[in-house]
Design an enzyme around this catalytic site. Structure first.
Site, PDB file in Angstrom:
ATOM      1  N   HIS A 114      22.620  56.190  72.991  1.00 16.96           N
ATOM      2  CA  HIS A 114      22.993  57.476  72.386  1.00 16.96           C
ATOM      3  C   HIS A 114      23.906  58.293  73.299  1.00 16.96           C
ATOM      4  O   HIS A 114      23.876  59.521  73.290  1.00 16.96           O
ATOM      5  CB  HIS A 114      21.753  58.315  72.068  1.00 16.96           C
ATOM      6  N   LEU A 143      26.431  50.528  67.922  1.00 18.76           N
ATOM      7  CA  LEU A 143      26.657  51.856  67.367  1.00 18.76           C
ATOM      8  C   LEU A 143      25.345  52.307  66.752  1.00 18.76           C
ATOM      9  O   LEU A 143      24.633  51.499  66.154  1.00 18.76           O
ATOM     10  CB  LEU A 143      27.757  51.837  66.295  1.00 18.76           C
ATOM     11  N   ASP A 144      25.034  53.582  66.890  1.00 19.44           N
ATOM     12  CA  ASP A 144      23.796  54.096  66.308  1.00 19.44           C
ATOM     13  C   ASP A 144      23.795  53.912  64.796  1.00 19.44           C
ATOM     14  O   ASP A 144      24.849  53.780  64.166  1.00 19.44           O
ATOM     15  CB  ASP A 144      23.636  55.589  66.634  1.00 19.44           C
ATOM     16  N   LYS A 145      22.618  53.952  64.221  1.00 16.75           N
ATOM     17  CA  LYS A 145      22.458  53.740  62.787  1.00 16.75           C
ATOM     18  C   LYS A 145      23.322  54.696  61.966  1.00 16.75           C
ATOM     19  O   LYS A 145      23.915  54.303  60.957  1.00 16.75           O
ATOM     20  CB  LYS A 145      20.980  53.906  62.407  1.00 16.75           C
TER      21      LYS A 145
END
Length: 239
Positions: free
Chosen positions: A187, A102-104
């Protein structure tokens, strides 16, 4: 496997504390008290108990994290904090790793395991495991957007995405939607929504397969919970 190693893997206590626990006679193997921390045993067949309470050894472990914003999905990073940094000390010894990423700035359901085959099946598009996200966007979703996602979005760099499901969420103060994908390119959800002119403001993963974040029980302020084998297998259950 050494007795103290097995008990440490189960998160009973630290190795130092376990030596005292075992030497005090509180641990039994196959019904017989033992006092040797380095005793060798078969974790699959020998029965270990602490104060009469059986300890069940599991070779593979599965954990769900309600990932907070601001953490990298990585095993380690020299400059930034990762999801592994929030694990209790006893869990850091289990050789866990994130399943996918999962993205930051993305929150929600993230799996950790030491089962490589399980992780591969969750991540690989071949197994068609659906991941559902809730997104708040700069702009409302249209029927044209929904149709485009269903046919397979082509991103600006030419990358072809598998067909995905896009649904407008219930009316709210912000434009919001649900996105269901079966792959996890870099993303991806953000790029897909940006490609139809709906930049993402907030993104949260709600489920992986039939394992739903809302169905999990987290203790107190903890954002981590261990999954039973049955819960872990919900990821692959047919809907």
């Amino acid at each position: 496997m050494r007795l103290d190693k097995l008990m440490s893997d189960l998160g009973v206590a630290s190795r130092k504390e376990l030596k005292q626990i075992i030497k005090s006679g509180r641990v039994s193997v196959n019904g017989d008290p033992v006092r040797e921390p380095d005793m060798k045993l078969d974790p699959e067949n020998d029965e270990v108990a602490l104060d009469g309470r059986p300890l069940s050894y599991r070779r593979f472990r599965y954990f769900a994290v309600d990932k907070p914003e601001g953490l990298l999905t990585a095993c380690e990073d020299k400059k930034q904090k990762t999801v592994m940094d929030i694990l209790p000390e006893q869990l850091r010894k289990l050789d866990l790793f994130p399943v996918g990423r999962l993205d930051k700035d993305t929150t929600g359901l993230l799996l950790l395991t030491n089962d490589g085959e399980y992780a591969h099946k969750v991540i690989s598009p071949k197994y068609r495991i659906e991941k559902v996200y809730y997104a708040e966007t700069d702009g409302a979703i249209t029927n044209e957007d929904i149709a485009l996602f269903a046919s397979g979005v082509v991103l600006r760099d030419g990358l072809h995405c598998l067909p995905a499901k896009l649904e407008a969420a219930e009316p709210s103060p912000c434009a919001a939607c649900y996105v269901t994908v079966m792959e996890g390119k870099y993303h991806q959800v953000k790029r897909m929504l940006a490609s139809v002119g709906k930049p993402v403001i907030h993104l949260r993963r709600l489920s992986i397969g039939n394992l739903e974040l809302g169905s999990l029980q987290f203790d107190g302020d903890s954002c981590i919970c261990e999954l039973s084998q049955e819960q872990a297998n919900l990821v692959f259950a047919e809907k």
